[in-house]
Motif scaffolding. Structure first.
Motif, PDB file in Angstrom:
ATOM      1  N   GLY A  28     -12.177   6.105  -3.528  1.00 45.72           N
ATOM      2  CA  GLY A  28     -11.670   6.364  -2.187  1.00 45.72           C
ATOM      3  C   GLY A  28     -10.254   6.915  -2.252  1.00 45.72           C
ATOM      4  O   GLY A  28      -9.417   6.398  -2.982  1.00 45.72           O
ATOM      5  N   GLY A  29      -9.993   7.969  -1.519  1.00 45.73           N
ATOM      6  CA  GLY A  29      -8.672   8.591  -1.535  1.00 45.73           C
ATOM      7  C   GLY A  29      -8.647   9.863  -2.368  1.00 45.73           C
ATOM      8  O   GLY A  29      -7.784  10.717  -2.166  1.00 45.73           O
ATOM      9  N   TYR A  50      -0.994   9.255   6.315  1.00 49.71           N
ATOM     10  CA  TYR A  50      -1.781   8.069   5.957  1.00 49.71           C
ATOM     11  C   TYR A  50      -1.655   7.001   7.029  1.00 49.71           C
ATOM     12  O   TYR A  50      -0.656   6.942   7.753  1.00 49.71           O
ATOM     13  CB  TYR A  50      -1.338   7.515   4.589  1.00 49.71           C
ATOM     14  CG  TYR A  50      -1.893   8.354   3.470  1.00 49.71           C
ATOM     15  CD1 TYR A  50      -3.178   8.149   3.016  1.00 49.71           C
ATOM     16  CD2 TYR A  50      -1.151   9.405   2.927  1.00 49.71           C
ATOM     17  CE1 TYR A  50      -3.728   8.957   2.027  1.00 49.71           C
ATOM     18  CE2 TYR A  50      -1.681  10.215   1.943  1.00 49.71           C
ATOM     19  CZ  TYR A  50      -2.977   9.985   1.493  1.00 49.71           C
ATOM     20  OH  TYR A  50      -3.516  10.797   0.535  1.00 49.71           O
ATOM     21  N   PRO A 109      -8.258   2.157   6.115  1.00 52.47           N
ATOM     22  CA  PRO A 109      -7.400   2.422   4.949  1.00 52.47           C
ATOM     23  C   PRO A 109      -7.691   1.512   3.760  1.00 52.47           C
ATOM     24  O   PRO A 109      -7.257   1.797   2.651  1.00 52.47           O
ATOM     25  CB  PRO A 109      -5.983   2.196   5.487  1.00 52.47           C
ATOM     26  CG  PRO A 109      -6.126   1.474   6.780  1.00 52.47           C
ATOM     27  CD  PRO A 109      -7.492   1.772   7.311  1.00 52.47           C
ATOM     28  N   LEU A 131     -11.671   7.289   5.704  1.00 49.86           N
ATOM     29  CA  LEU A 131     -10.444   6.714   5.128  1.00 49.86           C
ATOM     30  C   LEU A 131      -9.433   6.420   6.225  1.00 49.86           C
ATOM     31  O   LEU A 131      -8.746   5.406   6.205  1.00 49.86           O
ATOM     32  CB  LEU A 131      -9.824   7.670   4.107  1.00 49.86           C
ATOM     33  CG  LEU A 131     -10.589   7.874   2.799  1.00 49.86           C
ATOM     34  CD1 LEU A 131      -9.993   9.021   2.008  1.00 49.86           C
ATOM     35  CD2 LEU A 131     -10.581   6.603   1.957  1.00 49.86           C
ATOM     36  N   CYS A 144      -4.860  10.910  -5.965  1.00 49.53           N
ATOM     37  CA  CYS A 144      -4.883   9.619  -5.276  1.00 49.53           C
ATOM     38  C   CYS A 144      -4.474   9.744  -3.810  1.00 49.53           C
ATOM     39  O   CYS A 144      -5.128   9.202  -2.929  1.00 49.53           O
ATOM     40  CB  CYS A 144      -3.943   8.670  -6.023  1.00 49.53           C
ATOM     41  SG  CYS A 144      -3.861   7.018  -5.327  1.00 49.53           S
ATOM     42  N   MET A 145      -3.378  10.469  -3.553  1.00 48.89           N
ATOM     43  CA  MET A 145      -2.855  10.568  -2.183  1.00 48.89           C
ATOM     44  C   MET A 145      -2.547  12.025  -1.828  1.00 48.89           C
ATOM     45  O   MET A 145      -1.382  12.386  -1.622  1.00 48.89           O
ATOM     46  CB  MET A 145      -1.594   9.706  -2.033  1.00 48.89           C
ATOM     47  CG  MET A 145      -1.822   8.235  -2.314  1.00 48.89           C
ATOM     48  SD  MET A 145      -0.362   7.221  -1.960  1.00 48.89           S
ATOM     49  CE  MET A 145      -0.386   7.176  -0.172  1.00 48.89           C
ATOM     50  N   THR A 181      -9.735  12.783  -2.329  1.00 44.46           N
ATOM     51  CA  THR A 181     -10.426  13.712  -1.421  1.00 44.46           C
ATOM     52  C   THR A 181     -10.502  15.133  -1.985  1.00 44.46           C
ATOM     53  O   THR A 181     -11.105  16.005  -1.378  1.00 44.46           O
ATOM     54  CB  THR A 181      -9.731  13.742  -0.042  1.00 44.46           C
ATOM     55  OG1 THR A 181      -8.343  13.988  -0.246  1.00 44.46           O
ATOM     56  CG2 THR A 181      -9.914  12.444   0.698  1.00 44.46           C
ATOM     57  N   HIS A 229      -5.088   3.605  -3.122  1.00 46.18           N
ATOM     58  CA  HIS A 229      -3.700   3.146  -3.127  1.00 46.18           C
ATOM     59  C   HIS A 229      -3.553   1.839  -2.360  1.00 46.18           C
ATOM     60  O   HIS A 229      -2.538   1.159  -2.479  1.00 46.18           O
ATOM     61  CB  HIS A 229      -2.747   4.213  -2.573  1.00 46.18           C
ATOM     62  CG  HIS A 229      -2.881   4.479  -1.106  1.00 46.18           C
ATOM     63  ND1 HIS A 229      -3.590   5.538  -0.594  1.00 46.18           N
ATOM     64  CD2 HIS A 229      -2.414   3.814  -0.026  1.00 46.18           C
ATOM     65  CE1 HIS A 229      -3.542   5.523   0.724  1.00 46.18           C
ATOM     66  NE2 HIS A 229      -2.845   4.471   1.092  1.00 46.18           N
ATOM     67  N   THR A 230      -4.553   1.469  -1.555  1.00 44.31           N
ATOM     68  CA  THR A 230      -4.508   0.187  -0.845  1.00 44.31           C
ATOM     69  C   THR A 230      -5.069  -0.932  -1.705  1.00 44.31           C
ATOM     70  O   THR A 230      -4.561  -2.041  -1.724  1.00 44.31           O
ATOM     71  CB  THR A 230      -5.318   0.260   0.466  1.00 44.31           C
ATOM     72  OG1 THR A 230      -4.828   1.344   1.242  1.00 44.31           O
ATOM     73  CG2 THR A 230      -5.201  -1.025   1.259  1.00 44.31           C
ATOM     74  N   ASP A 260       0.836  -1.209   0.000  1.00 41.23           N
ATOM     75  CA  ASP A 260       0.000   0.000   0.000  1.00 41.23           C
ATOM     76  C   ASP A 260       0.869   1.257   0.000  1.00 41.23           C
ATOM     77  O   ASP A 260       0.351   2.362  -0.072  1.00 41.23           O
ATOM     78  CB  ASP A 260      -0.945   0.006   1.212  1.00 41.23           C
ATOM     79  CG  ASP A 260      -0.204  -0.083   2.540  1.00 41.23           C
ATOM     80  OD1 ASP A 260       0.905  -0.667   2.575  1.00 41.23           O
ATOM     81  OD2 ASP A 260      -0.729   0.427   3.550  1.00 41.23           O
ATOM     82  N   GLU A 285      -9.003   3.173   0.639  1.00 37.16           N
ATOM     83  CA  GLU A 285      -8.123   3.993  -0.191  1.00 37.16           C
ATOM     84  C   GLU A 285      -7.798   3.274  -1.496  1.00 37.16           C
ATOM     85  O   GLU A 285      -7.502   2.082  -1.506  1.00 37.16           O
ATOM     86  CB  GLU A 285      -6.785   4.228   0.531  1.00 37.16           C
ATOM     87  CG  GLU A 285      -6.878   4.977   1.838  1.00 37.16           C
ATOM     88  CD  GLU A 285      -6.770   6.479   1.631  1.00 37.16           C
ATOM     89  OE1 GLU A 285      -6.826   6.958   0.483  1.00 37.16           O
ATOM     90  OE2 GLU A 285      -6.617   7.183   2.649  1.00 37.16           O
TER      91      GLU A 285
END
Ligand code: SF4
Length: 347
Positions: free
Chosen positions: A201-202, A42, A338, A334, A36-37, A204, A343-344, A27, A341
């Motif tokens: 998700g992520g 995190y 996690p 989130l 994305c992030m 934001t 990215h997860t 992740d 997310e």
């Protein structure tokens, strides 16, 4: 059951076969892309919960017994997972995997391309959102643009063909670069795939105004290149493909304005063994516990088949059907989970 590649795959409630597995190996990511992030902090998966390569390849083997024949390694950034070529080598020995691919942001690729090729990786997708180093720094909060370009060169030198560049197009961020990126793709013999900004998700900072749509992309490209022909294809690939008058192919993944859930055969396994049936799914199925408790392959297979047969996910279509649309998962949620997310779960 659907038939294909000599294997019966279970089908879901809409008749979609279980064919395509995206396996996140970590992740963690070494970039902080705004779509994305975008956050400063995190919550990471506990390391002891990450599946070992043996556990991962064993689980993938159960999926391929069931008919999965396309496997893509993702992250986070998959090249951050130490020793990744070893996992590639283990998976490459599975004769049921017809397509073994990896999606990377390219930062570490120069140091790994040769080993990945020798380990038996078939294909590479490399994220490329901009050709401008200053913009890269702004969009990712890291200063690695030169390494990405080195990674692309190294991939070609290592003998990877059919490279794909994945470009997330965001209004106000990089939309005026799409023709430059297409030209760069031509020179690098890579097929560019433009991806609409998704409210997964992520994301934001997502808002509908920032979505540079498929229709707008085609308009910009049509102005530059003239007539653009759609390529008629059967299959489950997320990208619609198009042909420029000079024969250049490119793709558009229009999950936000033109979702393609009805032909989606993809599911996602997180690095800690949670299996998600849709990118937008709130809950997943824990396959780590059964593996670590020594539950038999047959029982795990039954769990997978039964879950897939109940699947009725069509997350992107449901999001599009909403009248007004904002951020999909609030930041507090989130932080609490996690697994929500992107990215997860390996976007
Ligand atoms: S939203 Fe879910 S069902 Fe639709 S294409 Fe994406 S993963 Fe498949």
């Amino acid at each position: 059951m659907a038939r294909g590649a000599g294997m019966d795959a279970p089908t879901d409630r809409f008749g979609r076969p279980l064919r395509n597995l995206r396996v996140s190996v970590t992740d963690r990511c070494n970039l902080r892309c705004h779509y994305c992030m975008p956050e400063e902090q995190y919550v990471w998966l506990p390391r002891e919960e990450l599946l070992t390569f043996e556990e991962l390849s064993g689980l993938v083997g159960i999926f391929t017994d069931l008919g999965v024949d396309k496997v893509r390694l993702t992250g986070g950034e998959p090249l951050l997972r130490r020793g990744l070529p070893l996992l590639v080598r283990m998976l490459a020995q599975n004769p049921r995997i017809r397509d073994l691919a990896l999606t990377t942001n390219g930062v570490l690729l120069a140091g790994h391309a040769q080993a990945l090729r020798e380990a038996g990786l078939h294909r590479l997708n490399i994220s490329l959102d901009t050709l401008r180093p200053d913009r890269f720094q702004h969009l990712t909060r890291k200063d690695n643009h030169a390494q990405v370009l080195e990674g692309i060169a190294a991939a070609r030198q290592a003998g990877f063909r059919g490279l794909k560049f994945d470009t997330v197009v965001v209004r106000g961020a990089n939309e005026e670069e799409i023709t430059d990126i297409l030209e760069f793709g031509k020179k690098a013999e890579a097929e560019v795939r433009f991806i609409e900004y998704m409210d997964v998700g992520g994301a934001t900072q997502w808002s509908p105004e920032k979505v540079f749509s498929r229709a707008e992309m085609l308009e910009v490209l049509g102005r530059r290149y003239g007539r653009i022909e759609p390529v008629v294809e059967q299959g489950s690939a997320p990208a619609e493909r198009f042909l420029l008058p000079d024969g250049t192919l490119f793709g558009i993944i229009a999950s936000t304005t033109t979702p393609f859930c009805r032909r989606c055969d993809r599911s996602r396994l997180t690095a800690d063994g949670i299996w998600y049936l849709c990118l937008y799914a709130q809950d997943g199925i824990d396959l780590r516990q059964p593996v670590r408790r020594g539950i038999s392959r047959d029982q795990i297979r039954t769990t997978i088949v039964s879950a897939w047969q109940k699947r009725n996910d069509r997350g992107a279509e449901e999001r599009r059907a909403l009248g007004s649309r904002g951020v999909f998962v609030p930041i507090q949620q989130l932080r609490a989970n996690p697994h929500l997310e992107m990215h997860t779960r390996g976007g």
